[in-house]
Motif scaffolding. Sequence first.
Motif, mmCIF file in Angstrom:
data_model
loop_
_atom_site.group_PDB
_atom_site.id
_atom_site.type_symbol
_atom_site.label_atom_id
_atom_site.label_comp_id
_atom_site.label_asym_id
_atom_site.label_seq_id
_atom_site.Cartn_x
_atom_site.Cartn_y
_atom_site.Cartn_z
ATOM 1 N N PHE A 23 0.800 -1.214 0.000
ATOM 2 C CA PHE A 23 0.000 0.000 0.000
ATOM 3 C C PHE A 23 0.840 1.273 0.000
ATOM 4 C CE2 PHE A 23 -2.498 -3.383 1.852
ATOM 5 C CZ PHE A 23 -3.622 -3.324 1.045
ATOM 6 N N ILE A 24 2.077 1.173 -0.430
ATOM 7 C CA ILE A 24 2.911 2.364 -0.556
ATOM 8 C C ILE A 24 2.672 2.945 -1.939
ATOM 9 C CG2 ILE A 24 5.279 3.226 -0.667
ATOM 10 C CD1 ILE A 24 6.032 1.062 1.354
ATOM 11 N N GLY A 25 2.309 4.196 -2.002
ATOM 12 C CA GLY A 25 2.070 4.818 -3.290
ATOM 13 C C GLY A 25 1.186 6.048 -3.151
ATOM 14 N N THR A 26 0.843 6.632 -4.270
ATOM 15 C CA THR A 26 0.084 7.871 -4.253
ATOM 16 C C THR A 26 -1.417 7.648 -4.111
ATOM 17 O OG1 THR A 26 -0.047 7.823 -6.658
ATOM 18 C CG2 THR A 26 1.775 9.051 -5.678
ATOM 19 N N ASP A 27 -1.896 6.421 -4.326
ATOM 20 C CA ASP A 27 -3.327 6.160 -4.257
ATOM 21 C C ASP A 27 -3.844 6.036 -2.821
ATOM 22 O OD1 ASP A 27 -3.348 6.165 -6.968
ATOM 23 O OD2 ASP A 27 -3.504 4.000 -7.193
ATOM 24 N N TRP A 28 -2.980 5.727 -1.883
ATOM 25 C CA TRP A 28 -3.425 5.466 -0.525
ATOM 26 C C TRP A 28 -3.042 6.612 0.404
ATOM 27 C CZ3 TRP A 28 -6.561 1.492 0.524
ATOM 28 C CH2 TRP A 28 -6.658 0.501 -0.441
ATOM 29 N N LYS A 29 -3.955 6.992 1.256
ATOM 30 C CA LYS A 29 -3.729 8.075 2.213
ATOM 31 C C LYS A 29 -3.872 7.505 3.622
ATOM 32 C CE LYS A 29 -7.047 10.983 2.732
ATOM 33 N NZ LYS A 29 -8.033 12.061 2.585
ATOM 34 N N ARG A 30 -2.862 7.713 4.473
ATOM 35 C CA ARG A 30 -2.914 7.218 5.852
ATOM 36 C C ARG A 30 -3.775 8.171 6.682
ATOM 37 N NH1 ARG A 30 -0.917 3.528 8.902
ATOM 38 N NH2 ARG A 30 0.512 2.719 7.368
ATOM 39 N N VAL A 31 -4.788 7.607 7.366
ATOM 40 C CA VAL A 31 -5.693 8.429 8.164
ATOM 41 C C VAL A 31 -5.660 8.057 9.642
ATOM 42 C CG1 VAL A 31 -7.277 9.063 6.325
ATOM 43 C CG2 VAL A 31 -7.631 6.935 7.545
ATOM 44 N N ASP A 32 -5.469 6.787 10.000
ATOM 45 C CA ASP A 32 -5.461 6.309 11.386
ATOM 46 C C ASP A 32 -6.647 6.863 12.179
ATOM 47 O OD1 ASP A 32 -3.226 4.686 11.106
ATOM 48 O OD2 ASP A 32 -1.859 6.359 11.474
ATOM 49 N N GLN A 33 -7.820 6.666 11.658
ATOM 50 C CA GLN A 33 -9.054 7.145 12.283
ATOM 51 C C GLN A 33 -9.560 6.086 13.262
ATOM 52 O OE1 GLN A 33 -12.072 7.832 9.411
ATOM 53 N NE2 GLN A 33 -13.580 8.524 10.917
ATOM 54 N N ASN A 34 -9.728 6.469 14.533
ATOM 55 C CA ASN A 34 -10.159 5.534 15.573
ATOM 56 C C ASN A 34 -11.687 5.414 15.529
ATOM 57 O OD1 ASN A 34 -10.154 3.810 17.724
ATOM 58 N ND2 ASN A 34 -9.700 5.385 19.252
ATOM 59 N N ILE A 35 -12.202 4.173 15.347
ATOM 60 C CA ILE A 35 -13.638 3.932 15.300
ATOM 61 C C ILE A 35 -14.117 3.292 16.604
ATOM 62 C CG2 ILE A 35 -15.489 2.725 14.075
ATOM 63 C CD1 ILE A 35 -14.220 4.934 12.446
ATOM 64 N N ASN A 36 -13.432 2.255 17.086
ATOM 65 C CA ASN A 36 -13.704 1.559 18.340
ATOM 66 C C ASN A 36 -15.139 1.056 18.432
ATOM 67 O OD1 ASN A 36 -13.174 0.445 20.805
ATOM 68 N ND2 ASN A 36 -13.168 2.373 21.922
ATOM 69 N N GLU A 37 -15.532 0.171 17.515
ATOM 70 C CA GLU A 37 -16.882 -0.399 17.508
ATOM 71 C C GLU A 37 -17.121 -1.346 18.680
ATOM 72 O OE1 GLU A 37 -17.561 -2.234 13.729
ATOM 73 O OE2 GLU A 37 -18.100 -0.343 12.784
ATOM 74 N N ILE A 38 -16.090 -1.983 19.192
ATOM 75 C CA ILE A 38 -16.250 -2.900 20.314
ATOM 76 C C ILE A 38 -16.476 -2.122 21.605
ATOM 77 C CG2 ILE A 38 -15.072 -4.639 21.728
ATOM 78 C CD1 ILE A 38 -13.889 -5.788 19.270
ATOM 79 N N GLY A 39 -15.916 -0.943 21.688
ATOM 80 C CA GLY A 39 -16.084 -0.111 22.887
ATOM 81 C C GLY A 39 -15.015 -0.335 23.952
ATOM 82 N N LEU A 40 -13.810 -0.677 23.521
ATOM 83 C CA LEU A 40 -12.701 -0.857 24.460
ATOM 84 C C LEU A 40 -12.170 0.492 24.889
ATOM 85 C CD1 LEU A 40 -10.778 -3.693 22.628
ATOM 86 C CD2 LEU A 40 -12.316 -3.920 24.561
ATOM 87 N N LYS A 41 -11.628 0.547 26.105
ATOM 88 C CA LYS A 41 -11.073 1.808 26.607
ATOM 89 C C LYS A 41 -9.647 1.979 26.148
ATOM 90 C CE LYS A 41 -13.975 2.103 30.611
ATOM 91 N NZ LYS A 41 -14.045 2.221 32.042
#
Length: 115
Positions: free
Chosen positions: A97-115
């Motif tokens: 996934f290295i390249g110009t098409d992919w953008k790193r966002v690291d967006q936290n969703i936490n659907e399980i609800g862990l702390k």
Amino acid sequence: MEFKANRNLSEPILRKGIPILTIIGLIYSNPLKLIFQTQTWKTQTIELINENKENHKVEFQMRDIGALGYAKRNAEVYYLTKYFYVVLSENYDDRNFIGTDWKRVDQNINEIGLK
């Protein structure tokens, strides 16, 4: 008596063999495994988003497996709708996934609800 009266040997064998094969098939398919595997993968973090196709993402997902904790995976998914997606690959590797098409966002969703 049945052997002497009935010269067709395949009928008694089939009558006894079909239930035995059915039981063996049920044991092999293990329906309890299907019942207990109802827990779905929940998104914890969206790591990468494809800039050309916003529905194409790489996510860190977790699934509760009871007393054994959580199963974890990095999956490349394509969302068909907001709630339905297709897993394209469960083997995430940064080199793919290295390249110009992919953008790193690291967006936290936490659907399980862990702390």
